[in-house]
Design a protein around this motif. Structure first.
Motif, PDB file in Angstrom:
ATOM      1  N   SER A 182      65.518  45.150  59.816  1.00 56.52           N
ATOM      2  CA  SER A 182      65.858  45.215  58.384  1.00 56.52           C
ATOM      3  C   SER A 182      67.194  44.538  58.093  1.00 56.52           C
ATOM      4  O   SER A 182      67.646  44.519  56.941  1.00 56.52           O
ATOM      5  CB  SER A 182      65.896  46.676  57.920  1.00 56.52           C
ATOM      6  N   LEU A 183      67.810  43.992  59.111  1.00 49.34           N
ATOM      7  CA  LEU A 183      69.133  43.370  58.950  1.00 49.34           C
ATOM      8  C   LEU A 183      68.999  42.016  58.238  1.00 49.34           C
ATOM      9  O   LEU A 183      68.126  41.222  58.596  1.00 49.34           O
ATOM     10  CB  LEU A 183      69.743  43.170  60.337  1.00 49.34           C
TER      11      LEU A 183
ATOM     12  N   THR B   3      72.740  50.915  52.140  1.00 50.30           N
ATOM     13  CA  THR B   3      71.516  50.268  52.627  1.00 50.30           C
ATOM     14  C   THR B   3      70.978  50.985  53.860  1.00 50.30           C
ATOM     15  O   THR B   3      69.772  51.249  53.972  1.00 50.30           O
ATOM     16  CB  THR B   3      71.798  48.796  53.000  1.00 50.30           C
ATOM     17  N   VAL B   4      71.878  51.297  54.776  1.00 48.66           N
ATOM     18  CA  VAL B   4      71.450  51.945  56.023  1.00 48.66           C
ATOM     19  C   VAL B   4      70.934  53.359  55.723  1.00 48.66           C
ATOM     20  O   VAL B   4      69.980  53.837  56.362  1.00 48.66           O
ATOM     21  CB  VAL B   4      72.608  51.951  57.045  1.00 48.66           C
TER      22      VAL B   4
ATOM     23  N   THR C 287      73.570  50.135  63.931  1.00 49.35           N
ATOM     24  CA  THR C 287      72.323  49.604  63.372  1.00 49.35           C
ATOM     25  C   THR C 287      72.330  48.096  63.203  1.00 49.35           C
ATOM     26  O   THR C 287      71.304  47.519  62.872  1.00 49.35           O
ATOM     27  CB  THR C 287      72.050  50.237  61.986  1.00 49.35           C
ATOM     28  N   SER C 288      73.493  47.446  63.396  1.00 49.54           N
ATOM     29  CA  SER C 288      73.539  45.982  63.240  1.00 49.54           C
ATOM     30  C   SER C 288      73.587  45.337  64.621  1.00 49.54           C
ATOM     31  O   SER C 288      73.862  46.005  65.622  1.00 49.54           O
ATOM     32  CB  SER C 288      74.771  45.563  62.431  1.00 49.54           C
TER      33      SER C 288
ATOM     34  N   GLY D  21      79.159  47.487  62.225  1.00 47.51           N
ATOM     35  CA  GLY D  21      80.465  47.592  62.865  1.00 47.51           C
ATOM     36  C   GLY D  21      81.539  48.158  61.950  1.00 47.51           C
ATOM     37  O   GLY D  21      82.446  48.849  62.419  1.00 47.51           O
ATOM     38  N   VAL D  22      81.433  47.885  60.651  1.00 50.76           N
ATOM     39  CA  VAL D  22      82.437  48.436  59.738  1.00 50.76           C
ATOM     40  C   VAL D  22      82.320  49.956  59.713  1.00 50.76           C
ATOM     41  O   VAL D  22      83.318  50.679  59.850  1.00 50.76           O
ATOM     42  CB  VAL D  22      82.267  47.840  58.319  1.00 50.76           C
TER      43      VAL D  22
HETATM   44  N1  NAD Z   1      85.576  47.943  67.410  1.00 46.77           N
HETATM   45  C1  NAD Z   1      85.284  46.810  68.005  1.00 46.77           C
HETATM   46  O1  NAD Z   1      85.523  46.640  69.206  1.00 46.77           O
HETATM   47  C2  NAD Z   1      84.622  45.726  67.224  1.00 46.77           C
HETATM   48  C3  NAD Z   1      84.006  44.659  67.910  1.00 46.77           C
HETATM   49  C4  NAD Z   1      83.353  43.669  67.159  1.00 46.77           C
HETATM   50  C5  NAD Z   1      83.328  43.757  65.767  1.00 46.77           C
HETATM   51  N2  NAD Z   1      83.952  44.805  65.146  1.00 46.77           N
HETATM   52  C6  NAD Z   1      83.914  44.902  63.693  1.00 46.77           C
HETATM   53  O2  NAD Z   1      82.569  44.999  63.253  1.00 46.77           O
HETATM   54  C7  NAD Z   1      82.499  44.509  61.904  1.00 46.77           C
HETATM   55  C8  NAD Z   1      81.286  43.609  61.764  1.00 46.77           C
HETATM   56  O3  NAD Z   1      80.140  44.363  62.033  1.00 46.77           O
HETATM   57  P1  NAD Z   1      78.748  44.085  61.295  1.00 46.77           P
HETATM   58  O4  NAD Z   1      78.357  42.674  61.476  1.00 46.77           O
HETATM   59  O5  NAD Z   1      77.829  45.133  61.723  1.00 46.77           O
HETATM   60  O6  NAD Z   1      79.158  44.219  59.760  1.00 46.77           O
HETATM   61  P2  NAD Z   1      78.860  45.374  58.705  1.00 46.77           P
HETATM   62  O7  NAD Z   1      79.147  46.707  59.261  1.00 46.77           O
HETATM   63  O8  NAD Z   1      79.572  44.974  57.463  1.00 46.77           O
HETATM   64  O9  NAD Z   1      77.295  45.242  58.495  1.00 46.77           O
HETATM   65  C9  NAD Z   1      76.764  44.090  57.886  1.00 46.77           C
HETATM   66  C10 NAD Z   1      75.807  44.451  56.751  1.00 46.77           C
HETATM   67  O10 NAD Z   1      74.577  44.881  57.282  1.00 46.77           O
HETATM   68  C11 NAD Z   1      74.183  46.145  56.738  1.00 46.77           C
HETATM   69  N3  NAD Z   1      73.384  46.785  57.769  1.00 46.77           N
HETATM   70  C12 NAD Z   1      73.800  47.306  58.944  1.00 46.77           C
HETATM   71  N4  NAD Z   1      72.733  47.674  59.677  1.00 46.77           N
HETATM   72  C13 NAD Z   1      71.632  47.392  58.941  1.00 46.77           C
HETATM   73  C14 NAD Z   1      70.246  47.500  59.169  1.00 46.77           C
HETATM   74  N5  NAD Z   1      69.757  47.948  60.328  1.00 46.77           N
HETATM   75  N6  NAD Z   1      69.387  47.120  58.187  1.00 46.77           N
HETATM   76  C15 NAD Z   1      69.867  46.603  57.027  1.00 46.77           C
HETATM   77  N7  NAD Z   1      71.161  46.445  56.763  1.00 46.77           N
HETATM   78  C16 NAD Z   1      72.049  46.823  57.710  1.00 46.77           C
HETATM   79  C17 NAD Z   1      75.496  46.814  56.386  1.00 46.77           C
HETATM   80  O11 NAD Z   1      75.308  47.774  55.401  1.00 46.77           O
HETATM   81  C18 NAD Z   1      76.304  45.611  55.899  1.00 46.77           C
HETATM   82  O12 NAD Z   1      76.004  45.324  54.568  1.00 46.77           O
HETATM   83  C19 NAD Z   1      83.811  43.804  61.628  1.00 46.77           C
HETATM   84  O13 NAD Z   1      84.600  44.608  60.806  1.00 46.77           O
HETATM   85  C20 NAD Z   1      84.446  43.676  62.999  1.00 46.77           C
HETATM   86  O14 NAD Z   1      85.846  43.675  62.961  1.00 46.77           O
HETATM   87  C21 NAD Z   1      84.571  45.777  65.846  1.00 46.77           C
END
Ligand code: NAD
Length: 385
Positions: free
Chosen positions: A187-188, A59-60, A144-145, A120-121
Protein backbone atom coordinates in the motif's frame (compact mmCIF):
# COMPACT_ATOMS: atom_id res chain seq x y z
CA UNK A 1 -0.90 -29.80 6.21
CA UNK A 2 -0.67 -30.65 2.51
CA UNK A 3 2.77 -30.19 0.87
CA UNK A 4 1.43 -27.14 -1.00
CA UNK A 5 0.14 -25.53 2.20
CA UNK A 6 3.40 -26.37 3.96
CA UNK A 7 5.41 -24.73 1.17
CA UNK A 8 3.14 -21.67 1.27
CA UNK A 9 3.54 -21.45 5.06
CA UNK A 10 7.34 -21.78 4.79
CA UNK A 11 7.42 -18.98 2.24
CA UNK A 12 5.55 -16.71 4.63
CA UNK A 13 8.32 -16.80 7.19
CA UNK A 14 11.92 -15.56 7.23
CA UNK A 15 14.43 -16.48 9.93
CA UNK A 16 14.23 -14.19 12.94
CA UNK A 17 17.30 -11.96 13.05
CA UNK A 18 18.67 -10.57 16.27
CA UNK A 19 20.80 -7.65 17.34
CA UNK A 20 22.80 -8.50 20.48
CA UNK A 21 24.59 -5.96 22.65
CA UNK A 22 25.80 -5.89 26.23
CA UNK A 23 23.55 -3.12 27.51
CA UNK A 24 19.90 -4.43 27.70
CA UNK A 25 20.77 -7.67 25.89
CA UNK A 26 19.39 -7.11 22.41
CA UNK A 27 16.18 -7.52 20.44
CA UNK A 28 14.67 -9.59 17.67
CA UNK A 29 13.90 -8.25 14.22
CA UNK A 30 11.15 -10.41 12.78
CA UNK A 31 10.12 -10.33 9.12
CA UNK A 32 6.92 -12.29 8.75
CA UNK A 33 3.96 -12.19 6.37
CA UNK A 34 0.43 -12.28 7.78
CA UNK A 35 1.18 -10.48 11.07
CA UNK A 36 -2.35 -9.07 11.18
CA UNK A 37 -4.03 -12.29 10.07
CA UNK A 38 -5.81 -14.68 12.42
CA UNK A 39 -5.46 -13.33 15.92
CA UNK A 40 -2.15 -11.50 15.38
CA UNK A 41 -0.50 -13.88 17.82
CA UNK A 42 3.08 -12.59 17.42
CA UNK A 43 1.94 -9.09 18.30
CA UNK A 44 -0.25 -10.15 21.22
CA UNK A 45 2.54 -12.36 22.58
CA UNK A 46 4.93 -9.40 22.44
CA UNK A 47 2.45 -7.25 24.39
CA UNK A 48 1.66 -9.87 27.02
CA UNK A 49 -0.64 -8.59 29.76
CA UNK A 50 0.43 -4.95 29.48
CA UNK A 51 -1.65 -1.97 28.54
CA UNK A 52 -0.72 -0.70 25.09
CA UNK A 53 -1.00 2.56 23.15
CA UNK A 54 -0.74 2.26 19.37
CA UNK A 55 0.63 5.47 17.84
CA UNK A 56 0.34 5.83 14.09
CA UNK A 57 -0.36 8.20 11.19
CA UNK A 58 -3.68 8.69 9.32
CA UNK A 59 -2.94 6.61 6.19
CA UNK A 60 -1.35 3.78 8.13
CA UNK A 61 -4.25 3.85 10.61
CA UNK A 62 -6.70 3.35 7.76
CA UNK A 63 -4.76 0.45 6.24
CA UNK A 64 -3.52 -1.35 9.37
CA UNK A 65 -3.93 0.59 12.65
CA UNK A 66 -7.68 0.30 13.00
CA UNK A 67 -7.51 -3.42 12.18
CA UNK A 68 -4.75 -3.97 14.76
CA UNK A 69 -6.73 -2.03 17.35
CA UNK A 70 -9.87 -4.12 16.70
CA UNK A 71 -7.86 -7.36 16.89
CA UNK A 72 -6.28 -6.40 20.20
CA UNK A 73 -9.55 -5.22 21.74
CA UNK A 74 -11.18 -8.51 20.66
CA UNK A 75 -8.37 -10.30 22.52
CA UNK A 76 -9.18 -8.23 25.66
CA UNK A 77 -5.93 -6.26 25.44
CA UNK A 78 -6.29 -2.86 27.11
CA UNK A 79 -5.48 -0.80 24.05
CA UNK A 80 -5.82 2.72 22.63
CA UNK A 81 -5.26 4.03 19.11
CA UNK A 82 -3.73 7.47 18.62
CA UNK A 83 -3.55 8.91 15.10
CA UNK A 84 -1.24 11.87 14.52
CA UNK A 85 -0.17 13.55 11.26
CA UNK A 86 3.56 12.89 11.68
CA UNK A 87 5.60 14.04 8.67
CA UNK A 88 9.18 15.11 8.09
CA UNK A 89 8.22 18.75 8.72
CA UNK A 90 6.56 17.83 12.03
CA UNK A 91 9.30 15.42 13.13
CA UNK A 92 9.96 17.72 16.07
CA UNK A 93 10.05 17.89 19.84
CA UNK A 94 6.51 19.32 19.68
CA UNK A 95 5.33 16.03 18.14
CA UNK A 96 7.26 14.10 20.79
CA UNK A 97 5.41 16.11 23.46
CA UNK A 98 2.09 15.44 21.70
CA UNK A 99 2.78 11.70 21.70
CA UNK A 100 3.66 11.89 25.40
CA UNK A 101 0.42 13.76 26.16
CA UNK A 102 -1.68 11.20 24.27
CA UNK A 103 0.25 8.38 25.96
CA UNK A 104 -0.55 9.84 29.35
CA UNK A 105 -4.21 10.30 28.40
CA UNK A 106 -4.26 6.62 27.41
CA UNK A 107 -3.19 5.70 30.95
CA UNK A 108 0.15 4.19 29.95
CA UNK A 109 2.29 3.46 33.02
CA UNK A 110 5.96 2.70 33.51
CA UNK A 111 5.56 -1.02 32.82
CA UNK A 112 3.23 -0.64 29.83
CA UNK A 113 4.16 -0.45 26.16
CA UNK A 114 3.88 1.78 23.11
CA UNK A 115 3.47 0.39 19.61
CA UNK A 116 5.10 2.58 16.94
CA UNK A 117 3.20 1.68 13.77
CA UNK A 118 4.24 3.46 10.57
CA UNK A 119 7.08 4.80 8.47
CA UNK A 120 10.46 6.04 9.65
CA UNK A 121 9.06 9.36 10.84
CA UNK A 122 6.51 7.65 13.09
CA UNK A 123 8.97 5.11 14.51
CA UNK A 124 11.55 7.87 15.15
CA UNK A 125 9.09 10.20 16.91
CA UNK A 126 7.50 7.43 18.99
CA UNK A 127 10.91 5.96 19.91
CA UNK A 128 12.14 9.35 21.16
CA UNK A 129 8.86 9.86 23.04
CA UNK A 130 9.11 6.35 24.53
CA UNK A 131 12.62 7.03 25.81
CA UNK A 132 11.47 10.21 27.59
CA UNK A 133 7.99 9.29 28.81
CA UNK A 134 8.23 8.47 32.53
CA UNK A 135 12.02 8.23 31.93
CA UNK A 136 11.55 5.38 29.53
CA UNK A 137 8.78 3.01 28.55
CA UNK A 138 9.00 -0.06 26.28
CA UNK A 139 8.42 0.43 22.56
CA UNK A 140 7.48 -2.27 20.06
CA UNK A 141 8.15 -1.13 16.49
CA UNK A 142 5.95 -2.20 13.59
CA UNK A 143 7.62 -0.51 10.58
CA UNK A 144 5.27 -0.24 7.62
CA UNK A 145 7.45 1.54 5.03
CA UNK A 146 10.40 0.17 3.07
CA UNK A 147 12.81 2.57 4.77
CA UNK A 148 11.32 1.51 8.09
CA UNK A 149 11.69 -2.22 7.46
CA UNK A 150 15.31 -2.12 6.25
CA UNK A 151 16.68 0.84 8.19
CA UNK A 152 14.82 3.35 10.37
CA UNK A 153 12.74 0.78 12.25
CA UNK A 154 15.46 -1.78 12.99
CA UNK A 155 18.35 0.17 14.52
CA UNK A 156 19.03 1.39 18.03
CA UNK A 157 18.91 5.12 17.47
CA UNK A 158 16.22 7.61 16.68
CA UNK A 159 16.00 11.36 16.52
CA UNK A 160 13.88 14.35 15.64
CA UNK A 161 14.76 17.50 13.72
CA UNK A 162 15.48 20.74 15.63
CA UNK A 163 16.79 24.24 14.97
CA UNK A 164 16.70 23.59 11.24
CA UNK A 165 19.03 20.59 11.60
CA UNK A 166 18.10 17.08 10.49
CA UNK A 167 18.00 14.49 13.30
CA UNK A 168 19.53 17.01 15.71
CA UNK A 169 18.05 15.63 18.93
CA UNK A 170 17.86 11.96 19.74
CA UNK A 171 19.62 9.05 21.28
CA UNK A 172 19.92 5.29 21.49
CA UNK A 173 16.56 3.76 22.31
CA UNK A 174 16.53 0.03 21.53
CA UNK A 175 13.05 -1.27 20.77
CA UNK A 176 11.74 -4.29 22.67
CA UNK A 177 11.13 -6.11 19.40
CA UNK A 178 10.66 -5.20 15.72
CA UNK A 179 7.85 -6.93 13.82
CA UNK A 180 7.63 -6.25 10.06
CA UNK A 181 5.24 -7.63 7.46
CA UNK A 182 6.37 -7.33 3.80
CA UNK A 183 2.68 -7.38 2.76
CA UNK A 184 2.33 -3.90 4.28
CA UNK A 185 4.61 -2.51 1.56
CA UNK A 186 1.94 -3.08 -1.12
CA UNK A 187 0.00 0.00 0.00
CA UNK A 188 3.07 2.24 0.03
CA UNK A 189 3.12 5.05 -2.60
CA UNK A 190 5.74 4.42 -5.35
CA UNK A 191 7.72 7.48 -4.27
CA UNK A 192 8.17 6.01 -0.77
CA UNK A 193 9.12 2.64 -2.29
CA UNK A 194 11.76 4.33 -4.42
CA UNK A 195 13.08 6.11 -1.32
CA UNK A 196 13.39 2.76 0.44
CA UNK A 197 15.34 1.38 -2.51
CA UNK A 198 17.94 4.11 -1.92
CA UNK A 199 18.61 2.73 1.58
CA UNK A 200 18.89 -0.82 0.19
CA UNK A 201 21.25 0.44 -2.50
CA UNK A 202 23.29 2.11 0.27
CA UNK A 203 24.13 -1.21 1.96
CA UNK A 204 24.38 -3.18 -1.29
CA UNK A 205 26.86 -0.83 -2.91
CA UNK A 206 29.35 -0.83 -0.05
CA UNK A 207 28.78 -4.31 1.39
CA UNK A 208 27.31 -6.85 -1.01
CA UNK A 209 27.74 -7.11 -4.77
CA UNK A 210 25.07 -9.85 -4.95
CA UNK A 211 22.44 -7.62 -3.43
CA UNK A 212 23.51 -4.90 -5.88
CA UNK A 213 22.97 -7.36 -8.75
CA UNK A 214 19.57 -8.35 -7.31
CA UNK A 215 18.59 -4.68 -7.20
CA UNK A 216 19.57 -4.31 -10.86
CA UNK A 217 17.64 -7.44 -11.80
CA UNK A 218 14.50 -6.94 -9.73
CA UNK A 219 14.44 -3.42 -8.27
CA UNK A 220 12.59 -1.58 -11.06
CA UNK A 221 9.95 -4.31 -11.45
CA UNK A 222 9.39 -4.52 -7.67
CA UNK A 223 8.62 -0.80 -7.68
CA UNK A 224 6.41 -1.08 -10.80
CA UNK A 225 4.41 -3.91 -9.20
CA UNK A 226 4.32 -2.05 -5.86
CA UNK A 227 5.95 -4.99 -4.13
CA UNK A 228 3.13 -7.34 -5.11
CA UNK A 229 5.55 -10.16 -5.89
CA UNK A 230 7.32 -12.50 -6.33
CA UNK A 231 7.29 -13.02 -2.57
CA UNK A 232 10.50 -15.09 -2.43
CA UNK A 233 12.47 -12.32 -4.19
CA UNK A 234 11.01 -9.59 -1.98
CA UNK A 235 11.61 -11.52 1.23
CA UNK A 236 15.19 -12.38 0.20
CA UNK A 237 16.01 -8.74 -0.63
CA UNK A 238 14.47 -7.49 2.63
CA UNK A 239 16.10 -10.22 4.76
CA UNK A 240 19.54 -9.60 3.22
CA UNK A 241 19.27 -5.83 3.68
CA UNK A 242 18.29 -6.31 7.32
CA UNK A 243 21.11 -8.82 7.84
CA UNK A 244 23.72 -6.42 6.43
CA UNK A 245 22.45 -3.55 8.54
CA UNK A 246 22.28 -5.57 11.75
CA UNK A 247 25.74 -7.06 11.27
CA UNK A 248 27.19 -3.55 10.92
CA UNK A 249 25.31 -2.38 14.03
CA UNK A 250 26.28 -5.53 15.94
CA UNK A 251 29.97 -4.64 15.97
CA UNK A 252 29.39 -1.00 16.94
CA UNK A 253 25.90 -0.66 18.45
CA UNK A 254 26.41 2.60 20.35
CA UNK A 255 28.75 4.15 17.77
CA UNK A 256 31.87 4.23 19.92
CA UNK A 257 33.57 4.06 16.53
CA UNK A 258 32.39 7.05 14.51
CA UNK A 259 33.67 5.61 11.23
CA UNK A 260 30.59 3.64 10.08
CA UNK A 261 30.16 2.02 6.69
CA UNK A 262 26.37 2.46 7.01
CA UNK A 263 26.90 6.23 6.99
CA UNK A 264 27.46 5.82 3.24
CA UNK A 265 25.03 8.19 1.53
CA UNK A 266 24.60 10.18 4.75
CA UNK A 267 27.35 12.81 4.57
CA UNK A 268 25.77 15.31 2.15
CA UNK A 269 22.18 14.09 2.39
CA UNK A 270 21.13 15.60 5.77
CA UNK A 271 21.89 19.13 4.55
CA UNK A 272 20.40 18.40 1.11
CA UNK A 273 17.18 17.30 2.76
CA UNK A 274 16.88 20.40 4.94
CA UNK A 275 18.18 22.81 2.26
CA UNK A 276 15.45 21.55 -0.07
CA UNK A 277 12.94 22.33 2.70
CA UNK A 278 12.13 18.60 2.59
CA UNK A 279 11.03 18.72 -1.05
CA UNK A 280 13.47 15.83 -1.30
CA UNK A 281 12.48 13.03 1.01
CA UNK A 282 15.11 11.13 2.98
CA UNK A 283 15.68 8.42 0.38
CA UNK A 284 15.95 10.92 -2.50
CA UNK A 285 18.58 12.92 -0.61
CA UNK A 286 20.46 9.68 0.13
CA UNK A 287 20.30 8.79 -3.59
CA UNK A 288 21.89 12.13 -4.55
CA UNK A 289 24.57 11.61 -1.89
CA UNK A 290 25.27 8.10 -3.26
CA UNK A 291 25.68 9.51 -6.78
CA UNK A 292 27.97 12.32 -5.60
CA UNK A 293 30.04 9.92 -3.47
CA UNK A 294 30.36 7.54 -6.43
CA UNK A 295 31.54 10.41 -8.65
CA UNK A 296 34.11 11.43 -6.01
CA UNK A 297 35.25 7.79 -5.79
CA UNK A 298 35.65 7.62 -9.57
CA UNK A 299 37.73 10.83 -9.58
CA UNK A 300 39.95 9.37 -6.85
CA UNK A 301 40.48 6.23 -8.91
CA UNK A 302 38.47 3.98 -6.59
CA UNK A 303 35.75 3.16 -9.13
CA UNK A 304 36.11 2.21 -12.79
CA UNK A 305 34.02 4.27 -15.18
CA UNK A 306 31.87 1.22 -16.00
CA UNK A 307 31.16 0.82 -12.26
CA UNK A 308 30.18 4.49 -11.97
CA UNK A 309 27.91 4.06 -14.99
CA UNK A 310 26.31 0.98 -13.39
CA UNK A 311 25.58 2.92 -10.19
CA UNK A 312 24.16 5.97 -11.97
CA UNK A 313 22.19 3.71 -14.31
CA UNK A 314 20.67 1.81 -11.41
CA UNK A 315 19.66 5.06 -9.67
CA UNK A 316 17.97 6.14 -12.91
CA UNK A 317 16.21 2.78 -13.34
CA UNK A 318 14.95 2.96 -9.75
CA UNK A 319 13.52 6.42 -10.48
CA UNK A 320 15.86 8.12 -8.02
CA UNK A 321 17.59 11.50 -8.52
CA UNK A 322 21.38 11.75 -8.94
CA UNK A 323 21.67 15.52 -8.56
CA UNK A 324 19.60 18.70 -8.24
CA UNK A 325 20.01 22.42 -8.93
CA UNK A 326 20.59 23.10 -5.23
CA UNK A 327 23.75 20.94 -5.29
CA UNK A 328 26.69 23.35 -5.29
CA UNK A 329 30.31 22.91 -4.23
CA UNK A 330 29.65 25.38 -1.38
CA UNK A 331 26.70 23.36 -0.09
CA UNK A 332 28.70 20.12 -0.24
CA UNK A 333 31.60 21.76 1.64
CA UNK A 334 29.20 23.00 4.31
CA UNK A 335 27.68 19.49 4.60
CA UNK A 336 31.16 18.00 4.95
CA UNK A 337 31.95 20.47 7.77
CA UNK A 338 28.71 19.43 9.53
CA UNK A 339 29.73 15.78 9.17
CA UNK A 340 33.12 16.50 10.78
CA UNK A 341 31.35 18.02 13.80
CA UNK A 342 28.97 15.03 13.94
CA UNK A 343 31.77 12.47 13.60
CA UNK A 344 34.07 13.69 16.35
CA UNK A 345 36.50 15.71 14.23
CA UNK A 346 36.98 13.32 11.30
CA UNK A 347 35.17 13.43 7.98
CA UNK A 348 34.84 9.62 7.69
CA UNK A 349 33.33 9.97 4.22
CA UNK A 350 32.44 6.48 2.97
CA UNK A 351 33.30 5.94 -0.69
CA UNK A 352 32.66 2.81 -2.77
CA UNK A 353 35.87 1.11 -3.88
CA UNK A 354 34.40 -1.13 -6.52
CA UNK A 355 30.90 -2.58 -6.07
CA UNK A 356 30.40 -4.20 -2.66
CA UNK A 357 33.39 -2.61 -0.93
CA UNK A 358 34.32 0.75 0.55
CA UNK A 359 37.03 2.95 2.02
CA UNK A 360 36.90 5.93 4.37
CA UNK A 361 38.21 9.38 3.55
CA UNK A 362 39.12 10.34 7.09
CA UNK A 363 40.52 13.86 6.77
CA UNK A 364 38.36 16.81 5.72
CA UNK A 365 41.39 18.29 3.91
CA UNK A 366 41.31 15.42 1.39
CA UNK A 367 37.94 16.61 0.12
CA UNK A 368 39.24 19.71 -1.59
CA UNK A 369 37.12 22.54 -2.95
CA UNK A 370 38.54 21.78 -6.42
CA UNK A 371 37.38 18.15 -6.19
CA UNK A 372 33.89 19.23 -5.10
CA UNK A 373 33.70 21.82 -7.92
CA UNK A 374 34.74 19.17 -10.48
CA UNK A 375 32.15 16.71 -9.22
CA UNK A 376 29.38 19.31 -9.29
CA UNK A 377 30.42 20.44 -12.78
CA UNK A 378 30.20 16.83 -13.95
CA UNK A 379 26.54 16.66 -12.89
CA UNK A 380 25.52 19.76 -14.86
CA UNK A 381 24.63 18.01 -18.14
CA UNK A 382 22.39 15.58 -16.28
CA UNK A 383 20.52 18.47 -14.63
CA UNK A 384 19.04 19.52 -17.90
CA UNK A 385 18.47 15.90 -18.93
N1 NAD B 1 16.40 6.18 13.06
C1 NAD B 1 17.14 5.84 12.02
O1 NAD B 1 18.19 5.20 12.17
C2 NAD B 1 16.69 6.21 10.65
C3 NAD B 1 17.27 5.57 9.54
C4 NAD B 1 16.81 5.90 8.26
C5 NAD B 1 15.79 6.85 8.11
N2 NAD B 1 15.26 7.45 9.22
C6 NAD B 1 14.19 8.42 9.07
O2 NAD B 1 13.07 7.81 8.45
C7 NAD B 1 12.30 8.83 7.79
C8 NAD B 1 11.90 8.33 6.41
O3 NAD B 1 11.10 7.19 6.56
P1 NAD B 1 9.91 6.85 5.55
O4 NAD B 1 10.42 6.80 4.17
O5 NAD B 1 9.22 5.68 6.09
O6 NAD B 1 9.02 8.17 5.63
P2 NAD B 1 7.62 8.43 6.33
O7 NAD B 1 7.59 7.91 7.71
O8 NAD B 1 7.33 9.88 6.13
O9 NAD B 1 6.63 7.57 5.45
C9 NAD B 1 6.40 7.92 4.10
C10 NAD B 1 4.91 7.99 3.79
O10 NAD B 1 4.38 6.69 3.66
C11 NAD B 1 3.23 6.50 4.49
N3 NAD B 1 3.21 5.09 4.83
C12 NAD B 1 4.04 4.41 5.65
N4 NAD B 1 3.78 3.10 5.58
C13 NAD B 1 2.76 2.94 4.70
C14 NAD B 1 2.07 1.83 4.18
N5 NAD B 1 2.40 0.58 4.51
N6 NAD B 1 1.06 2.04 3.29
C15 NAD B 1 0.76 3.30 2.89
N7 NAD B 1 1.38 4.39 3.33
C16 NAD B 1 2.39 4.23 4.22
C17 NAD B 1 3.45 7.46 5.64
O11 NAD B 1 2.24 7.80 6.24
C18 NAD B 1 4.10 8.64 4.91
O12 NAD B 1 3.12 9.44 4.31
C19 NAD B 1 13.17 10.07 7.75
O13 NAD B 1 12.70 10.98 8.70
C20 NAD B 1 14.54 9.56 8.15
O14 NAD B 1 15.32 10.52 8.80
C21 NAD B 1 15.68 7.13 10.46
Amino acid sequence: MSPTTERAAAQRTSPVQRLEFARDGGYDVVLRRGLLEGNASLITEAIGSRRVAIITTPTVARYYGERLHRLLVAKDVSCSLTVLALQERTKTLASVAEVAARTRAAGIGRRDVLIALGGGVATDVVSVAGSLYRRGVAVIRLPTSLIGQVDAGIGLKSAVNANGVKSALGGFQPPEVVLSDPDWLCSLPPRALRAGMAEILKVALVLDVRLFDDLRAFGPSLIASRFAGPEDVIDAVLARSIELMLSELQSNPFEEDLARVVDFGHTFSPLLETASDHRFNHGEAVAIDIALSARIAARLGLLASCELDAILGLLRDLGLPATAPLVTAELLAHAADDAVAHRGGDLNLVLPSGIGASVFVRARAELTDALLRDVVAETVPSRSG
